[in-house]
Design a protein around this motif. Structure first.
Motif, mmCIF file in Angstrom:
data_model
loop_
_atom_site.group_PDB
_atom_site.id
_atom_site.type_symbol
_atom_site.label_atom_id
_atom_site.label_comp_id
_atom_site.label_asym_id
_atom_site.label_seq_id
_atom_site.Cartn_x
_atom_site.Cartn_y
_atom_site.Cartn_z
ATOM 1 N N VAL A 148 48.619 44.431 41.369
ATOM 2 C CA VAL A 148 49.047 43.379 42.297
ATOM 3 C C VAL A 148 49.210 42.105 41.489
ATOM 4 C CG1 VAL A 148 48.241 41.847 44.136
ATOM 5 C CG2 VAL A 148 48.061 44.326 44.399
ATOM 6 N N VAL B 36 42.727 43.216 38.673
ATOM 7 C CA VAL B 36 41.811 42.108 38.972
ATOM 8 C C VAL B 36 41.917 41.720 40.450
ATOM 9 C CG1 VAL B 36 41.141 39.745 38.421
ATOM 10 C CG2 VAL B 36 41.912 41.246 36.591
ATOM 11 N N ALA B 37 43.150 41.655 40.957
ATOM 12 C CA ALA B 37 43.331 41.226 42.350
ATOM 13 C C ALA B 37 43.151 42.367 43.342
ATOM 14 C CB ALA B 37 44.720 40.629 42.534
ATOM 15 N N PHE C 72 51.182 37.163 36.170
ATOM 16 C CA PHE C 72 50.038 37.753 35.477
ATOM 17 C C PHE C 72 50.428 38.714 34.360
ATOM 18 C CE2 PHE C 72 48.248 35.593 38.980
ATOM 19 C CZ PHE C 72 47.057 35.104 38.475
ATOM 20 N N THR D 214 50.672 45.261 35.818
ATOM 21 C CA THR D 214 49.882 44.554 36.825
ATOM 22 C C THR D 214 50.014 45.311 38.152
ATOM 23 O OG1 THR D 214 50.529 42.527 35.706
ATOM 24 C CG2 THR D 214 49.470 42.285 37.842
ATOM 25 N N GLN E 92 35.255 38.661 40.851
ATOM 26 C CA GLN E 92 35.328 37.607 41.866
ATOM 27 C C GLN E 92 36.417 37.776 42.913
ATOM 28 O OE1 GLN E 92 36.613 37.403 38.865
ATOM 29 N NE2 GLN E 92 38.201 35.866 38.648
ATOM 30 N N GLY F 210 38.633 37.418 34.219
ATOM 31 C CA GLY F 210 39.717 38.390 34.065
ATOM 32 C C GLY F 210 40.447 38.245 32.735
ATOM 33 N N HIS F 211 40.609 37.009 32.289
ATOM 34 C CA HIS F 211 41.274 36.802 30.999
ATOM 35 C C HIS F 211 40.483 37.475 29.882
ATOM 36 C CE1 HIS F 211 43.683 33.896 33.158
ATOM 37 N NE2 HIS F 211 44.418 33.668 32.080
ATOM 38 N N THR G 96 49.155 38.455 41.561
ATOM 39 C CA THR G 96 48.549 37.522 42.503
ATOM 40 C C THR G 96 49.430 36.307 42.751
ATOM 41 O OG1 THR G 96 46.593 38.270 41.351
ATOM 42 C CG2 THR G 96 46.253 36.622 43.034
ATOM 43 N N ASP H 195 46.198 46.252 35.332
ATOM 44 C CA ASP H 195 45.437 45.060 35.720
ATOM 45 C C ASP H 195 45.180 45.148 37.224
ATOM 46 O OD1 ASP H 195 44.656 42.598 36.692
ATOM 47 O OD2 ASP H 195 46.106 41.440 35.532
HETATM 48 C C1 LIG Z 1 42.822 36.522 38.949
HETATM 49 C C2 LIG Z 1 43.654 37.424 38.119
HETATM 50 C C3 LIG Z 1 43.568 37.462 36.716
HETATM 51 C C4 LIG Z 1 42.769 36.477 35.922
HETATM 52 O O1 LIG Z 1 41.438 36.459 36.228
HETATM 53 P P1 LIG Z 1 40.550 35.204 35.789
HETATM 54 O O2 LIG Z 1 39.193 35.610 36.217
HETATM 55 O O3 LIG Z 1 41.075 34.007 36.498
HETATM 56 O O4 LIG Z 1 40.651 35.062 34.315
HETATM 57 C C5 LIG Z 1 44.317 38.396 36.048
HETATM 58 N N1 LIG Z 1 45.125 39.244 36.701
HETATM 59 C C6 LIG Z 1 45.249 39.222 38.031
HETATM 60 C C7 LIG Z 1 46.164 40.198 38.692
HETATM 61 C C8 LIG Z 1 44.521 38.309 38.786
HETATM 62 O O5 LIG Z 1 44.652 38.284 40.112
#
Ligand SMILES: *Cc1c(COP(=O)(O)O)cnc(C)c1O
Length: 398
Positions: A143, A174-175, A92, A141, A197, A66-67, A145, A172
């Motif tokens: 969610v 990612v979550a 985040f 963001t 992931q 995610g980074h 996390t 963002d």
């Molecule tokens: C997990 C997460 C990230 C970072 O992802 P990584 O794969 O750990 O680099 C960024 N933003 C949010 C909202 C996340 O949940």
């Protein structure tokens, strides 16, 4: 006596539980990366990735976490001298802002703390104050996390459009992607970043950057873009090797294919509502525990809580003790508190999180709650009685 032997359960907010179908799909010999089945499969992945985000935007796939996706997205929309505006609601948003500063981009952070959502009106006011249009993007963001708050991206998009300011809206997810409802096009999101992931149920290693035409146009104004992060060759897979900036992440792509098949088969709306119901079962249990003891939900307003992760406070050092107990005694690993501290708890040992994103169902969540209840009893942490019944009530009514 430890009762941990059996299938382990990683109940942290990412990486998430991997479906056997994903693991099976990845268990194969190396495929040719220049032609054949793998190349054909990737073209088919894009429509399904678009479906999960409810968008027609282009999708660039990177070999990164995610980074990396954060940095990739920033590298295509801003450069030194530009400003990005970051409404932060936990850990985040600050992380994405740090990434921007590393690229020489100036950041303007509005910190909303760790217990509440952002206020779209304050973001709009900051844009209105920026008469010179130095702010190129708002980094939001969906969610967070760490705090487990779910921000209202649709409201932010509407507030931004009402100002007439040209800044891009970057989200963002990612979550949240594949967990909490997200509609990239309807909500006016120009760029969205996510990773493999969490809700997408694939091992860490793939980063995704979705970008629409407005964002693609912004990219052409930059003086230069790092060759690896440049999304232009990745948005249009003419030549497969270039599409991935080098060798394709072969096995992750097979895993992703299997995961997207699962989401398609269940249906995205059903995926969202499964997560919503399971989250309600967790909240119901926590509320009962809290009636007779110290446990509290970090986000008090249920409408602001994510369906992917729940951040909880138990008081130092009980969060850490509980996690250690469940891992050793039951085979369930709970998430650490992230970025949450108190004056008498500088290390945050009073906090923990439950991850409930992706490949989770009713029996797993009931098991998770049963394990937490057992830990509270074993460690003599006061708690209200009847939490599991309250969770079962939610599940039975679904
Ligand atoms: C997990 C997460 C990230 C970072 O992802 P990584 O794969 O750990 O680099 C960024 N933003 C949010 C909202 C996340 O949940």
């Amino acid at each position: 006596m430890s009762l941990a032997h059996g299938r382990p359960y990683l109940a942290i907010p990412g990486p998430s539980v991997m479906p056997d179908a994903v693991l099976r799909a990845m268990h194969r010999a190396s495929p040719n990366i220049y032609e054949g089945a793998l190349v054909e499969m990737v073209a088919d992945l894009i429509p399904d990735l678009q479906y999960v985000a409810q968008t027609t935007a282009r999708v660039a796939i990177y070999i990164c976490n995610g980074h990396g996706a954060w940095e990739a997205a920033l590298a295509n929309v801003a450069e030194e001298g530009d400003v990005v505006l970051v409404p932060a609601t936990g850990r985040f948003g600050h992380g994405w802002a740090e990434m921007a500063r590393g690229l020489g981009i100036e950041t303007q952070v509005i910190d909303f703390g760790t217990k509440s959502t952002f206020d779209p009106a304050q973001v709009a006011a900051a844009l209105e104050a920026d008469k010179a249009h130095r702010i190129k993007a708002v980094l939001a963001t969906h969610v967070d996390t760490a705090s487990s708050v779910r921000n209202d991206i649709a409201a932010l998009g509407a507030a931004m459009r009402a100002t007439g300011h040209p800044a891009l809206l970057m989200a963002d997810c990612v979550a949240s992607l594949g967990v909490d409802e997200f509609r990239m096009d309807d909500w006016g999101v120009d760029v969205m970043v996510t990773g493999s992931q969490k809700g997408l149920m694939v091992p860490p290693g793939l980063g995704f950057v979705y970008f629409n035409d407005r964002a693609a146009a912004r990219r052409t104004e930059l003086r230069r873009v790092s060759r690896y992060w440049d999304w232009t060759p990745r948005g249009k897979p003419d030549f497969f090797y270039e599409y991935f900036g080098g060798t394709a992440p072969t096995h992750h792509l097979y895993g992703l294919r299997a995961a997207l098949d699962m989401i398609r088969e269940e249906g995205l709306e059903q995926v969202w509502s499964r997560h919503a119901t399971l989250a309600r079962a967790i909240w119901a249990a926590v509320e009962v525990w809290g009636q007779g003891g110290p446990m509290t939900l970090n986000i008090t307003d249920p409408s602001l809580r994510s369906h992917a992760v729940t951040a909880l406070r138990l008081g130092a050092p009980h969060g850490t003790r509980l996690r250690e107990w469940t891992a050793a005694q039951t085979g369930v690993t709970l998430g650490i508190g992230l970025g949450m501290t108190e004056p008498d708890d500088p290390k945050g040992t009073g906090f923990f999180r439950l991850g409930h994103m992706g490949h989770v169902n009713a029996h797993m969540i009931l098991g998770l709650l049963g394990v937490v209840e057992s830990g509270l009893r074993a460690l003599d942490i006061p708690h209200g009685k009847g939490a599991l019944g309250a969770a079962a009530e939610v599940i039975s009514g679904a």
